[in-house]
Write an enzyme that holds these catalytic residues in place. Structure first.
Site, PDB file in Angstrom:
ATOM      1  N   LEU A   7      -0.938   6.742  -5.141  1.00  0.00           N
ATOM      2  CA  LEU A   7      -1.629   7.217  -3.319  1.00  0.00           C
ATOM      3  C   LEU A   7      -2.732   7.542  -3.984  1.00  0.00           C
ATOM      4  O   LEU A   7      -3.517   8.176  -5.017  1.00  0.00           O
ATOM      5  CB  LEU A   7      -0.886   8.673  -2.990  1.00  0.00           C
ATOM      6  N   ASP A  23      -4.973  -2.944   5.609  1.00  0.00           N
ATOM      7  CA  ASP A  23      -4.710  -4.008   5.756  1.00  0.00           C
ATOM      8  C   ASP A  23      -4.143  -4.615   7.190  1.00  0.00           C
ATOM      9  O   ASP A  23      -2.951  -4.778   7.959  1.00  0.00           O
ATOM     10  CB  ASP A  23      -2.912  -3.612   5.052  1.00  0.00           C
ATOM     11  N   HIS A  27      -4.066   7.133   2.762  1.00  0.00           N
ATOM     12  CA  HIS A  27      -2.742   7.941   2.555  1.00  0.00           C
ATOM     13  C   HIS A  27      -2.431   8.738   3.281  1.00  0.00           C
ATOM     14  O   HIS A  27      -1.820   8.814   4.568  1.00  0.00           O
ATOM     15  CB  HIS A  27      -1.901   7.637   1.274  1.00  0.00           C
TER      16      HIS A  27
HETATM   17  O1  PAF Z   1       0.707  -1.835   2.325  1.00  0.00           O
HETATM   18  C1  PAF Z   1       1.147  -1.126   2.232  1.00  0.00           C
HETATM   19  O2  PAF Z   1       1.657  -0.261   0.964  1.00  0.00           O
HETATM   20  C2  PAF Z   1       2.892  -1.818   1.959  1.00  0.00           C
HETATM   21  O3  PAF Z   1       2.806  -3.494   2.073  1.00  0.00           O
HETATM   22  C3  PAF Z   1       4.115  -1.101   2.366  1.00  0.00           C
HETATM   23  C4  PAF Z   1       3.523  -1.413   4.431  1.00  0.00           C
HETATM   24  C5  PAF Z   1       4.543   0.012   2.076  1.00  0.00           C
HETATM   25  C6  PAF Z   1       5.110  -2.054   2.750  1.00  0.00           C
HETATM   26  O4  PAF Z   1       5.941  -2.300   1.466  1.00  0.00           O
END
Ligand code: PAF
Length: 280
Positions: free
Chosen positions: A33, A150, A37
Site C-alpha cells: 500500500l 488504472d 490506496h
Molecule cells: O488494482 C488492483 O490492485 C487489482 O487489480 C485489484 C482491483 C485489487 C484486483 O485484484
C-alpha cells in the site's frame, strides 16, 4: 480493525452491519500500500458507514509468473496502515479460499479487455474481472472504490457491475502523484535511484501532449512527439501512448468527446502505466 480470512466470517460481519442499517464500502487491493490506496480508504470512509479493505495478490491476473513472484508483499505493514486509516474489516483470504480446487469460471468483459493493456498482458483483465466479481459477491458491498490510475481497469469494473446487475456503485478516485508528477504505484519501489529520477518524464510528456491537443494540434503528431520525448529521457519500449475515448477506450484522431491519454512504458525492467484527462 478485524482481520478475517474466510468468506463465512466475512459474510457474518457484513450481515450484522446491514441488519443495523449501515452501508458498506469496499476498497480492493493487492497490498504493497501507498498513499494512493489510503485516499481510496478516505473516500470510502466519507461515503459509507463501514469500510472493508481487501488484500489479495491475485494470481489469475498475472500473465507473467516472474511478475507475480516479484510482487511486493508487506502484509503486516499494510494491515497497520489500514487500521490507522480507519478500516473496519480487513479481508485477506489465502489463494484456496478464492480459487478452490476445481475452480473453472471466469468473467470476461469483451472489447474493453482486449485494448491497450490487454494487447500486452493477455488474460490480465479476465483475472481482474473474475476476482473483482468474486470480491463484490463475497463482501456484498454497496459501494466500491478504485483508483483512476488504472483507468482501463476502472472502465472494465464499471461495465461488469452493470452487465451482471451487481448492486454495487463504483467510485473512481483521482490518481495521487509524487511532487514531480510520477503517479504513485507499488511498482515505483522497484525503480533504481537513477530510473526514479527519469520516471516523471512519462507524465511530463503526456501532459505536454494533452495541452497541445487541447489547443488544436494534430493528435498523431502530438502523440509521436510524446513517445519520442519519453524515449529520449531514458525509457525503453513505449508499449502504447494513445488518445482514447474516456469510457469506451476507442482510438481518437480528434478531441470530439471526453478523452484520456493512456500510456505504458518500460524503465529499467519496471513497467509503468499512467493516464490523464484530456477533455476540452
Ligand atoms: O488494482 C488492483 O490492485 C487489482 O487489480 C485489484 C482491483 C485489487 C484486483 O485484484
Amino acid at each position: 480493525m478485524r482481520t478475517v480470512r474466510d468468506v463465512k466470517a466475512l459474510r457474518g460481519v457484513v450481515a450484522g452491519w446491514k441488519a443495523a442499517g449501515q452501508s458498506v464500502g469496499v476498497v480492493p487491493t493487492m497490498g504493497a500500500l501507498h498513499p494512493g490506496h489510503l485516499s481510496l480508504v478516505s473516500a470510502a470512509r466519507a461515503g459509507t458507514d463501514r469500510v472493508i479493505a481487501t488484500i489479495f495478490v491475485n494470481p489469475m491476473q498475472f500473465n507473467n509468473p516472474e511478475d507475480l513472484a516479484k510482487y511486493p508483499r508487506t502484509e503486516e505493514r499494510d494491515a497497520g496502515m489500514l487500521a490507522a486509516a480507519g478500516v473496519d474489516l480487513l479481508f485477506m483470504p489465502p489463494p484456496e479460499v478464492v480459487y478452490p480446487e476445481g475452480f473453472a469460471t471466469s468473467v470476461r468483459v469483451s472489447g474493453l479487455s482486449a485494448e491497450l493493456e490487454g494487447m500486452f498482458r493477455p488474460g490480465h483483465f479476465d483475472g481482474v474481472a473474475t476476482v473483482v466479481t468474486k470480491l463484490f459477491l463475497m463482501t456484498a458491498a454497496d459501494r466500491a472504490f478504485f483508483g483512476e490510475k488504472d483507468w482501463q481497469q476502472l472502465q472494465i469494473v464499471r461495465r461488469l457491475a452493470r452487465d451482471l446487475n451487481i448492486p454495487v456503485a463504483i467510485t473512481g478516485c483521482p490518481t495521487l502523484r509524487e511532487a514531480d508528477g510520477l503517479a504513485m504505484s507499488s511498482r515505483n519501489t522497484r525503480l533504481s535511484a537513477a530510473d526514479r529520477a527519469t520516471a516523471p518524464a512519462l507524465h511530463r510528456a503526456m501532459s505536454a501532449a494533452g495541452t497541445v491537443i487541447r489547443n488544436g494540434a494534430p493528435v498523431a503528431e502530438a502523440l509521436t512527439r510524446a513517445r519520442q520525448e519519453v524515449q529520449r529521457a531514458g525509457f525503453g519500449e513505449v508499449e502504447y501512448l494513445e488518445l482514447r475515448g474516456a469510457e469506451g477506450l476507442e482510438p481518437l484522431q480528434m478531441l470530439d468527446r471526453p478523452a484520456r491519454i493512456l500510456a505504458a512504458a518500460w524503465l529499467g525492467g519496471v513497467r509503468l502505466i499512467d493516464n490523464i484527462d484530456v477533455t476540452r
